[in-house]
Design a protein around this motif. Sequence first.
Motif, PDB file in Angstrom:
ATOM      1  N   GLY A 155     -10.762 -30.848 -19.906  1.00  0.00           N
ATOM      2  CA  GLY A 155     -11.602 -31.968 -19.484  1.00  0.00           C
ATOM      3  C   GLY A 155     -12.180 -31.770 -18.102  1.00  0.00           C
ATOM      4  O   GLY A 155     -13.351 -32.106 -17.838  1.00  0.00           O
TER       5      GLY A 155
ATOM      6  N   GLN B 253     -14.971 -29.117 -18.202  1.00  0.00           N
ATOM      7  CA  GLN B 253     -16.192 -29.721 -18.755  1.00  0.00           C
ATOM      8  C   GLN B 253     -16.864 -30.615 -17.718  1.00  0.00           C
ATOM      9  O   GLN B 253     -18.099 -30.613 -17.580  1.00  0.00           O
ATOM     10  CB  GLN B 253     -15.858 -30.517 -20.009  1.00  0.00           C
ATOM     11  CG  GLN B 253     -17.082 -31.133 -20.679  1.00  0.00           C
ATOM     12  CD  GLN B 253     -16.718 -31.898 -21.941  1.00  0.00           C
ATOM     13  OE1 GLN B 253     -15.545 -32.041 -22.285  1.00  0.00           O
ATOM     14  NE2 GLN B 253     -17.726 -32.400 -22.638  1.00  0.00           N
ATOM     15  N   ALA B 254     -16.076 -31.374 -16.969  1.00  0.00           N
ATOM     16  CA  ALA B 254     -16.646 -32.268 -15.949  1.00  0.00           C
ATOM     17  C   ALA B 254     -17.349 -31.474 -14.859  1.00  0.00           C
ATOM     18  O   ALA B 254     -18.468 -31.811 -14.440  1.00  0.00           O
ATOM     19  CB  ALA B 254     -15.543 -33.134 -15.355  1.00  0.00           C
TER      20      ALA B 254
END
Length: 308
Positions: free
Chosen positions: A72, A75-76
């Motif tokens: 996550g 991806q951020a």
Amino acid sequence: MTRKMPPLAAVRVFEAAARLENFTAAANELGMTQAAVSYQVKLLEERLKAPLFLRERGRAVLTPLGAKLLPGLTQAFDTIEAAFASQREEDEALLTIATTRTFANAWLVWRLGAFQLDHPDLGVRLVTDGKLADLNAGEADIAIRAGQGQWDGLEAERLLPIDYTPMCSPGFLARVEAQLGRKVEPADLPTLPMLSPQDDWWDNWLCAAGVASEGRPKRGGLRLDSQADEANAAMSGQGFVMLTPYFWRNDLAEGKLVQPFPLTTEGNFGYWLAMPPARKSVPKIRRFREWLLREIAKGAEVHQGPRG
């Protein structure tokens, strides 16, 4: 809504170390020391109250918690990087120039197309709204300003002086001299129609010409905000106007304007190229600066010749 997030610097360090599985490689990517990477990871672990890595020789192995967080976060950061990359591409593709209406209309717009043709990959936007653009805030990339060259936080390079002298249309001059029965003289000007009579340039020029200007009428008359407007009004035969010969030499050569007297006066003002020092080497700014200085130099050579 208040965001409840760990320190972003520590999160960024963790993502790099986890993705690369190596603290030294993360330090090299981020431009930090390995000790600084270890410190930031430790801060994050203390915040989470759980370990993120199992330290092994030459490799940083993620714990189950670290492995859960990594996708996550990567991806951020990819999303953030893409957003800024898009902005960089847009910034690199468009050059925004802020300048005065006079400089734009009398000189720059006649030549700017040639610059854009030489650099077809670069869009050019010209801002002439009269507002002093905040270059450090990104309102424009570069500015051509009239003044003394002192603007906080900016580097200024002098382009040309601002000199001035009375001009008018040939027809207007012929009518005035027919009424006088002789050639017009500087001493006649205070009694003749002047454009922007309140302008201090009139007093400066008259003083240099040996004409006392105390008590001359400064009220009434047509008052305009820029040389561009004043020159157009003069060409239509509305009076004498104080103009910078450099900007109007084509109109002088074509007979749209005449310069009755050879005397010009120069104050302590000039036109300057202003930019934030940190952006001087940006390719689009560097290309425009080099082109502008070449064009100014070519024009200066012409300006040194006899005036028509």
